[in-house]
Design a protein around this motif. Structure first.
Motif, PDB file in Angstrom:
ATOM      1  N   HIS A  95       0.827  -1.197   0.000  1.00 31.56           N
ATOM      2  CA  HIS A  95       0.000   0.000   0.000  1.00 31.56           C
ATOM      3  C   HIS A  95       0.865   1.252   0.000  1.00 31.56           C
ATOM      4  O   HIS A  95       0.333   2.365   0.022  1.00 31.56           O
ATOM      5  N   PHE A  96       2.193   1.077   0.003  1.00 30.69           N
ATOM      6  CA  PHE A  96       3.151   2.181  -0.114  1.00 30.69           C
ATOM      7  C   PHE A  96       3.004   3.196   1.013  1.00 30.69           C
ATOM      8  O   PHE A  96       3.194   4.385   0.825  1.00 30.69           O
ATOM      9  N   ASP A  97       2.636   2.707   2.220  1.00 31.83           N
ATOM     10  CA  ASP A  97       2.540   3.605   3.363  1.00 31.83           C
ATOM     11  C   ASP A  97       3.920   3.996   3.884  1.00 31.83           C
ATOM     12  O   ASP A  97       4.065   5.019   4.541  1.00 31.83           O
ATOM     13  N   VAL A  98       4.922   3.160   3.609  1.00 29.35           N
ATOM     14  CA  VAL A  98       6.270   3.390   4.138  1.00 29.35           C
ATOM     15  C   VAL A  98       7.278   3.313   2.994  1.00 29.35           C
ATOM     16  O   VAL A  98       7.266   2.352   2.228  1.00 29.35           O
ATOM     17  N   PRO A  99       8.122   4.306   2.830  1.00 34.08           N
ATOM     18  CA  PRO A  99       9.077   4.303   1.719  1.00 34.08           C
ATOM     19  C   PRO A  99      10.206   3.304   1.907  1.00 34.08           C
ATOM     20  O   PRO A  99      10.535   2.918   3.041  1.00 34.08           O
ATOM     21  N   ALA A 100      10.801   2.877   0.800  1.00 39.99           N
ATOM     22  CA  ALA A 100      11.962   1.990   0.848  1.00 39.99           C
ATOM     23  C   ALA A 100      13.088   2.693   1.599  1.00 39.99           C
ATOM     24  O   ALA A 100      13.250   3.912   1.527  1.00 39.99           O
ATOM     25  N   GLY A 101      13.878   1.901   2.346  1.00 40.48           N
ATOM     26  CA  GLY A 101      14.979   2.461   3.109  1.00 40.48           C
ATOM     27  C   GLY A 101      14.627   2.795   4.544  1.00 40.48           C
ATOM     28  O   GLY A 101      15.470   3.244   5.310  1.00 40.48           O
ATOM     29  N   THR A 102      13.366   2.569   4.912  1.00 36.43           N
ATOM     30  CA  THR A 102      12.908   2.869   6.271  1.00 36.43           C
ATOM     31  C   THR A 102      13.412   1.813   7.259  1.00 36.43           C
ATOM     32  O   THR A 102      13.321   0.612   6.986  1.00 36.43           O
ATOM     33  N   SER A 103      13.934   2.258   8.395  1.00 30.20           N
ATOM     34  CA  SER A 103      14.327   1.328   9.457  1.00 30.20           C
ATOM     35  C   SER A 103      13.065   0.803  10.131  1.00 30.20           C
ATOM     36  O   SER A 103      12.126   1.561  10.382  1.00 30.20           O
ATOM     37  N   LEU A 104      13.035  -0.482  10.412  1.00 32.76           N
ATOM     38  CA  LEU A 104      11.851  -1.106  10.999  1.00 32.76           C
ATOM     39  C   LEU A 104      11.992  -1.158  12.521  1.00 32.76           C
ATOM     40  O   LEU A 104      12.958  -1.706  13.036  1.00 32.76           O
ATOM     41  N   ASN A 105      11.029  -0.603  13.199  1.00 29.03           N
ATOM     42  CA  ASN A 105      10.986  -0.615  14.662  1.00 29.03           C
ATOM     43  C   ASN A 105      10.227  -1.870  15.096  1.00 29.03           C
ATOM     44  O   ASN A 105       9.003  -1.937  14.990  1.00 29.03           O
ATOM     45  N   ILE A 106      10.958  -2.868  15.584  1.00 26.65           N
ATOM     46  CA  ILE A 106      10.352  -4.154  15.917  1.00 26.65           C
ATOM     47  C   ILE A 106       9.279  -4.019  16.986  1.00 26.65           C
ATOM     48  O   ILE A 106       8.193  -4.608  16.878  1.00 26.65           O
TER      49      ILE A 106
END
Length: 300
Positions: free
Chosen positions: A99-110
């Protein structure tokens, strides 16, 4: 049940109530208005709207969210279900990416994502480790995860890989005996295509589900664990790309139905050359529409 999942279910049911009090053809309010009215975040509102769209209750075109039909009791979500399964987590996470809510390269907060998807942190870590094989996420050298994202390059590679898998499935399918269950399944799916073609004006948004069923059926004849894992990702992405670009949707779906029917008829006739030609024609066209749909997100 996880609190995040509970909030989503509650919000979704509130959204159903809003739709119930609307006239068919009416427009849902903007996401920010819905978030205030339902007292939830815009992320949860957006997830609930995507589910409405997937259930064909609304038609989502840009900022316009048109009510297609009123919901009934069948659409309401139970408030007493358990934690999501691994398959459900996979679907939710991939939907979030697609759904493209988050751009590529984003760090994931577990910690944050485990709350969002309603699963323990260790389960999410294990899931990401498995998903990293496909290149959608990547483990950072100093720990943690980064979202590589769904890019045009990824789409090209995935489409090319899909072609290899499905051409192999066609060859395998055509070698099966006449009493194999696949032939009955193909006949049933052919009828579903004919039914949809006849009612396409009112049901054209149902094609993405039928498309997923058709391709899953073809690939089901190949019993290979690696193919099955890849097919999950492929099916979901090609299912969702029909929702990214609403322009000329009815015409595109009508053309795809004819391509499917040509392909099915060729396989039922057990004509290998014709089956491979029909498969190549449809898969190449699917690749083109996938890349075209990405232009809406400036990725094509």
């Amino acid at each position: 049940m996880a609190r995040t999942d509970d909030r989503f279910r509650s919000a979704y049911n509130k959204l159903l109530d809003i739709c119930t009090n609307m006239e068919v053809g009416g427009q849902l309010p903007a996401e920010v208005v819905l978030a205030e009215r339902m007292e939830v975040s815009r992320t949860i509102v957006r997830s609930a709207l995507h589910k409405l769209d997937a259930e064909n209750l609304i038609l989502w075109e840009g900022r316009r969210k048109t009510l297609v039909k009123r919901p009934d009791k069948r659409h309401r979500l139970s408030q007493s279900e358990s934690l999501p399964t691994g398959e459900e987590l996979e679907r939710r996470f991939l939907e979030w990416i697609l759904h493209f809510d988050v751009p590529a390269g984003t760090s994931l907060n577990i910690a944050q994502l485990s709350r969002q998807f309603g699963v323990p942190a260790h389960s999410l870590q294990a899931f990401l480790s498995g998903l990293s094989r496909f290149g959608l996420v990547e483990r950072r050298a100093k720990g943690g995860w980064i979202l590589s994202g769904f890019t045009a390059e990824f789409a090209v590679e995935l489409s090319d890989f899909r072609l290899v898998l499905e051409m192999n499935a066609v060859r395998h399918l055509l070698s099966l005996p006449e009493d194999h269950q696949i032939w009955g399944k193909l006949k049933e799916i052919r009828k579903e295509h004919e039914d949809l073609r006849r009612d396409l004006k009112d049901r054209y948004h149902d094609f993405s589900t039928l498309d997923e069923k058709f391709h899953t059926t073809i690939n089901s004849v190949v019993k290979n664990r690696f193919v099955l894992e890849a097919q999950k990702l492929i099916s979901l992405i090609f299912h969702y790309h029909y929702m990214w670009d609403k322009r000329d949707e009815q015409e595109r779906n009508a053309a795809a139905i004819e391509e499917h029917l040509d392909w099915i008829d060729a396989m039922l006739a057990q004509d290998r050359a014709r089956s491979e030609e029909a498969a190549l024609n449809h898969l190449r066209r699917s690749k083109e529409t996938l890349l075209a749909s990405l232009k809406n997100h400036k990725l094509g």
